[in-house]
Write a protein that holds these residues in place. Structure first.
Motif, PDB file in Angstrom:
ATOM      1  N   ALA A 194       0.846  -1.187   0.000  1.00  0.00           N
ATOM      2  CA  ALA A 194       0.000   0.000   0.000  1.00  0.00           C
ATOM      3  C   ALA A 194       0.885   1.243   0.000  1.00  0.00           C
ATOM      4  O   ALA A 194       1.111   1.852   1.041  1.00  0.00           O
ATOM      5  N   PRO A 195       1.417   1.617  -1.138  1.00  0.00           N
ATOM      6  CA  PRO A 195       2.321   2.776  -1.197  1.00  0.00           C
ATOM      7  C   PRO A 195       1.588   4.078  -0.882  1.00  0.00           C
ATOM      8  O   PRO A 195       0.365   4.176  -1.020  1.00  0.00           O
ATOM      9  N   LEU A 196       2.332   5.064  -0.487  1.00  0.00           N
ATOM     10  CA  LEU A 196       1.783   6.376  -0.165  1.00  0.00           C
ATOM     11  C   LEU A 196       1.529   7.151  -1.456  1.00  0.00           C
ATOM     12  O   LEU A 196       2.423   7.330  -2.274  1.00  0.00           O
ATOM     13  N   LYS A 197       0.307   7.599  -1.639  1.00  0.00           N
ATOM     14  CA  LYS A 197      -0.043   8.368  -2.829  1.00  0.00           C
ATOM     15  C   LYS A 197       0.350   9.831  -2.640  1.00  0.00           C
ATOM     16  O   LYS A 197      -0.032  10.461  -1.664  1.00  0.00           O
ATOM     17  N   LEU A 198       1.099  10.352  -3.582  1.00  0.00           N
ATOM     18  CA  LEU A 198       1.532  11.746  -3.538  1.00  0.00           C
ATOM     19  C   LEU A 198       1.364  12.382  -4.912  1.00  0.00           C
ATOM     20  O   LEU A 198       1.744  11.797  -5.927  1.00  0.00           O
ATOM     21  N   LYS A 199       0.809  13.587  -4.931  1.00  0.00           N
ATOM     22  CA  LYS A 199       0.749  14.378  -6.157  1.00  0.00           C
ATOM     23  C   LYS A 199       1.932  15.342  -6.138  1.00  0.00           C
ATOM     24  O   LYS A 199       2.104  16.095  -5.190  1.00  0.00           O
ATOM     25  N   ILE A 200       2.720  15.307  -7.201  1.00  0.00           N
ATOM     26  CA  ILE A 200       3.978  16.047  -7.245  1.00  0.00           C
ATOM     27  C   ILE A 200       3.926  17.105  -8.336  1.00  0.00           C
ATOM     28  O   ILE A 200       3.697  16.803  -9.504  1.00  0.00           O
ATOM     29  N   ALA A 201       4.114  18.368  -7.943  1.00  0.00           N
ATOM     30  CA  ALA A 201       4.092  19.484  -8.893  1.00  0.00           C
ATOM     31  C   ALA A 201       5.370  19.491  -9.722  1.00  0.00           C
ATOM     32  O   ALA A 201       6.471  19.357  -9.189  1.00  0.00           O
ATOM     33  N   ASP A 202       5.226  19.688 -11.022  1.00  0.00           N
ATOM     34  CA  ASP A 202       6.378  19.624 -11.920  1.00  0.00           C
ATOM     35  C   ASP A 202       6.194  20.613 -13.070  1.00  0.00           C
ATOM     36  O   ASP A 202       5.127  21.226 -13.220  1.00  0.00           O
ATOM     37  N   ILE A 203       7.239  20.762 -13.879  1.00  0.00           N
ATOM     38  CA  ILE A 203       7.179  21.545 -15.114  1.00  0.00           C
ATOM     39  C   ILE A 203       7.723  20.696 -16.256  1.00  0.00           C
ATOM     40  O   ILE A 203       8.377  19.674 -16.026  1.00  0.00           O
ATOM     41  N   ASN A 204       7.471  21.117 -17.489  1.00  0.00           N
ATOM     42  CA  ASN A 204       7.825  20.293 -18.653  1.00  0.00           C
ATOM     43  C   ASN A 204       9.318  20.051 -18.810  1.00  0.00           C
ATOM     44  O   ASN A 204       9.723  19.032 -19.371  1.00  0.00           O
ATOM     45  N   THR A 205      10.145  20.989 -18.354  1.00  0.00           N
ATOM     46  CA  THR A 205      11.577  20.880 -18.619  1.00  0.00           C
ATOM     47  C   THR A 205      12.367  20.214 -17.505  1.00  0.00           C
ATOM     48  O   THR A 205      13.583  20.058 -17.627  1.00  0.00           O
ATOM     49  N   ASN A 206      11.716  19.832 -16.426  1.00  0.00           N
ATOM     50  CA  ASN A 206      12.411  19.180 -15.318  1.00  0.00           C
ATOM     51  C   ASN A 206      12.373  17.664 -15.494  1.00  0.00           C
ATOM     52  O   ASN A 206      11.300  17.064 -15.459  1.00  0.00           O
ATOM     53  N   SER A 208      23.638   8.903 -16.335  1.00  0.00           N
ATOM     54  CA  SER A 208      24.172   7.765 -17.086  1.00  0.00           C
ATOM     55  C   SER A 208      23.304   7.356 -18.276  1.00  0.00           C
ATOM     56  O   SER A 208      23.732   6.538 -19.095  1.00  0.00           O
ATOM     57  N   HIS A 209      22.098   7.938 -18.383  1.00  0.00           N
ATOM     58  CA  HIS A 209      21.194   7.613 -19.483  1.00  0.00           C
ATOM     59  C   HIS A 209      20.606   8.886 -20.094  1.00  0.00           C
ATOM     60  O   HIS A 209      19.378   9.089 -20.109  1.00  0.00           O
ATOM     61  N   PRO A 210      21.430   9.761 -20.624  1.00  0.00           N
ATOM     62  CA  PRO A 210      20.902  11.021 -21.170  1.00  0.00           C
ATOM     63  C   PRO A 210      19.962  10.818 -22.363  1.00  0.00           C
ATOM     64  O   PRO A 210      18.952  11.514 -22.484  1.00  0.00           O
ATOM     65  N   ASP A 211      20.284   9.887 -23.235  1.00  0.00           N
ATOM     66  CA  ASP A 211      19.443   9.681 -24.414  1.00  0.00           C
ATOM     67  C   ASP A 211      18.064   9.159 -24.029  1.00  0.00           C
ATOM     68  O   ASP A 211      17.044   9.596 -24.587  1.00  0.00           O
ATOM     69  N   GLU A 212      18.038   8.233 -23.069  1.00  0.00           N
ATOM     70  CA  GLU A 212      16.752   7.703 -22.617  1.00  0.00           C
ATOM     71  C   GLU A 212      15.924   8.793 -21.930  1.00  0.00           C
ATOM     72  O   GLU A 212      14.698   8.840 -22.066  1.00  0.00           O
ATOM     73  N   THR A 213      16.612   9.667 -21.207  1.00  0.00           N
ATOM     74  CA  THR A 213      15.916  10.769 -20.547  1.00  0.00           C
ATOM     75  C   THR A 213      15.317  11.724 -21.570  1.00  0.00           C
ATOM     76  O   THR A 213      14.163  12.164 -21.442  1.00  0.00           O
ATOM     77  N   ALA A 214      16.085  12.022 -22.604  1.00  0.00           N
ATOM     78  CA  ALA A 214      15.582  12.896 -23.665  1.00  0.00           C
ATOM     79  C   ALA A 214      14.391  12.268 -24.378  1.00  0.00           C
ATOM     80  O   ALA A 214      13.407  12.952 -24.706  1.00  0.00           O
ATOM     81  N   GLU A 215      14.457  10.965 -24.591  1.00  0.00           N
ATOM     82  CA  GLU A 215      13.349  10.251 -25.226  1.00  0.00           C
ATOM     83  C   GLU A 215      12.090  10.331 -24.360  1.00  0.00           C
ATOM     84  O   GLU A 215      10.976  10.531 -24.863  1.00  0.00           O
ATOM     85  N   LEU A 216      12.261  10.201 -23.053  1.00  0.00           N
ATOM     86  CA  LEU A 216      11.131  10.255 -22.124  1.00  0.00           C
ATOM     87  C   LEU A 216      10.454  11.620 -22.165  1.00  0.00           C
ATOM     88  O   LEU A 216       9.224  11.715 -22.254  1.00  0.00           O
ATOM     89  N   LEU A 217      11.254  12.698 -22.101  1.00  0.00           N
ATOM     90  CA  LEU A 217      10.658  14.031 -22.097  1.00  0.00           C
ATOM     91  C   LEU A 217      10.005  14.364 -23.431  1.00  0.00           C
ATOM     92  O   LEU A 217       9.013  15.103 -23.480  1.00  0.00           O
ATOM     93  N   TYR A 218      10.530  13.805 -24.505  1.00  0.00           N
ATOM     94  CA  TYR A 218       9.865  13.996 -25.791  1.00  0.00           C
ATOM     95  C   TYR A 218       8.534  13.250 -25.817  1.00  0.00           C
ATOM     96  O   TYR A 218       7.511  13.786 -26.259  1.00  0.00           O
ATOM     97  N   LYS A 219       8.549  12.022 -25.319  1.00  0.00           N
ATOM     98  CA  LYS A 219       7.341  11.197 -25.333  1.00  0.00           C
ATOM     99  C   LYS A 219       6.249  11.771 -24.446  1.00  0.00           C
ATOM    100  O   LYS A 219       5.073  11.807 -24.835  1.00  0.00           O
ATOM    101  N   GLU A 220       6.614  12.244 -23.256  1.00  0.00           N
ATOM    102  CA  GLU A 220       5.605  12.672 -22.286  1.00  0.00           C
ATOM    103  C   GLU A 220       5.181  14.132 -22.445  1.00  0.00           C
ATOM    104  O   GLU A 220       4.006  14.455 -22.251  1.00  0.00           O
ATOM    105  N   VAL A 221       6.134  15.015 -22.748  1.00  0.00           N
ATOM    106  CA  VAL A 221       5.786  16.446 -22.787  1.00  0.00           C
ATOM    107  C   VAL A 221       6.292  17.152 -24.043  1.00  0.00           C
ATOM    108  O   VAL A 221       6.345  18.379 -24.097  1.00  0.00           O
ATOM    109  N   LYS A 222       6.689  16.357 -25.057  1.00  0.00           N
ATOM    110  CA  LYS A 222       7.061  16.882 -26.373  1.00  0.00           C
ATOM    111  C   LYS A 222       8.230  17.865 -26.332  1.00  0.00           C
ATOM    112  O   LYS A 222       8.300  18.792 -27.145  1.00  0.00           O
ATOM    113  N   GLN A 223       9.163  17.659 -25.404  1.00  0.00           N
ATOM    114  CA  GLN A 223      10.371  18.465 -25.398  1.00  0.00           C
ATOM    115  C   GLN A 223      11.334  17.932 -26.461  1.00  0.00           C
ATOM    116  O   GLN A 223      11.620  16.731 -26.493  1.00  0.00           O
TER     117      GLN A 223
END
Length: 356
Positions: free
Chosen positions: A56-68, A275-290
């Motif tokens: 039963a993990p703790l549910k948390l809503k986390i405020a964020d921005i597209n570039t973080n 250690s995974h810059p390319d994967e991180t860039a892919e994620l931000l493109y996929k999720e928030v079109k950066q």
């Protein structure tokens, strides 16, 4: 005492106590024999087991921005889940908007620069639990001042319209930059805006003449406007700010262990990003079109170093003094009472090099 840009253009947010979403409850089963019942009662009294927390993990809503990238990587790569956090990322235009969302219980965790953090802790029951880094010269240089065709030097800003993002440290930056170049606030027109999209439209239409911004994507977008060019960057000023994570005091009171686990997850995400810059860039493109190339350019400046050092408290003290002097913070307070480092000490003890 001079009147600051913040005093003139920022509307205060009403102070509300933010409460954390209800934590996970643990149901202890009862055995048929007295010994089993006693054991169950003892286990319940001792608190949740590790297995129960995982169930039963703790549910948390986390405020964020597209570039973080830090929170998104922690969620997508399972670091939050690994540490017992059921995270929901809630995206805002600026970190300041995310911090303000704590007031209305829209989120449970937020981050941002010193100014909006101090503004929040001065108004309610919130605590700074860790620093995510302090701007050095290279990081400061990522904040650029873009201006229209009629501005060739700082003195040309007299009589111009300046974009100011409400509730952010940009107000502080404007005040300091103008003062360094002997430009009076009486000689400029400050236009309060809610985010970069609004500033882009205004600059393109000629409704503002100067905008501070950061990030490769935004830089390319704004420089594509005819006549717009870079005048300077923040590294050429004396302004240096930090960034921190803020939570309601109720989170620390009701879930101190999970607060530490939250920081562990963010730290693991930071190491993954490095250690995974390319994967991180892919994620931000996929999720928030950066754009991937822009993400890769910015990663050295957007990945966090979670901890707490003397530089963090020095930065807070400098901006707090400014905010009190200019009436942004209505009632002064003891900053030490708004910093709680128990979670980061437990999560990353070697990163806490200063105790306020």
């Amino acid at each position: 005492m001079g009147q600051s840009i913040m005093h003139r253009s920022i509307r205060g947010t009403a102070s509300l106590l933010a409460a954390l979403l209800a934590g996970a409850g643990i149901l202890a089963g009862c055995g048929a024999q007295t010994g089993a019942t006693t054991a169950a009662q003892a286990a319940a009294a001792a608190g949740p087991t590790t297995e129960a927390k995982k169930a039963a993990p703790l549910k948390l809503k986390i405020a964020d921005i597209n570039t973080n990238p830090n929170f998104r990587v922690a969620a997508s790569q399972g670091f939050f889940a690994k540490h017992g956090i059921d995270a929901e990322i809630v995206t805002f235009a600026t970190p300041a908007e995310g911090i303000n969302s704590l007031f209305i219980k829209q989120t449970d965790v937020a981050f941002g620069a010193d100014f909006p953090i101090l503004n929040a802790v001065s108004k309610g029951e919130y605590s700074i639990i860790a620093s995510t880094g302090i701007y050095d010269d290279q990081s400061a240089a990522q904040w650029r001042l873009l201006v229209g065709p009629g501005v060739k030097k700082a003195e040309d800003l007299k009589g111009k319209k300046l974009s100011n993002f409400r509730g952010t440290f940009v107000s502080y930056l404007w005040d300091k930059y103008l003062a360094e170049h002997n430009v009076s606030l009486k000689d400029v027109n400050v236009i309060g805006q809610g985010g970069f999209d609004e500033a882009y439209v205004a600059l393109k239409k000629g409704e503002v003449d100067a905008v501070w911004l950061a990030g490769s994507t935004l830089l390319d977008k704004f420089l594509a406007i005819e006549g717009v060019h870079q005048l300077t960057d923040m590294s050429q000023t004396r302004v240096r700010v930090g960034s921190s994570i803020i939570v309601p005091n109720t989170l620390l009171k009701e879930h101190p262990a999970e607060a530490a686990e939250l920081l562990k997850a963010v730290e693991e995400a930071a190491q993954y990003i490095k250690s995974h810059p390319d994967e991180t860039a892919e994620l931000l493109y996929k999720e928030v079109k950066q754009p991937k190339d822009a993400v890769l350019k910015d990663l050295p400046y957007t990945v966090w170093t979670v901890g707490f050092a003397k530089e963090a408290i020095d930065s807070f003290n400098k901006q707090k003094a400014y905010m009190v002097e200019n009436g942004i913070i209505k009632e002064d307070f003891d900053l030490k009472t708004k910093i709680s480092l128990d979670a980061v000490k437990k999560a990353l003890p070697d990163r806490v090099t200063y105790q306020p």
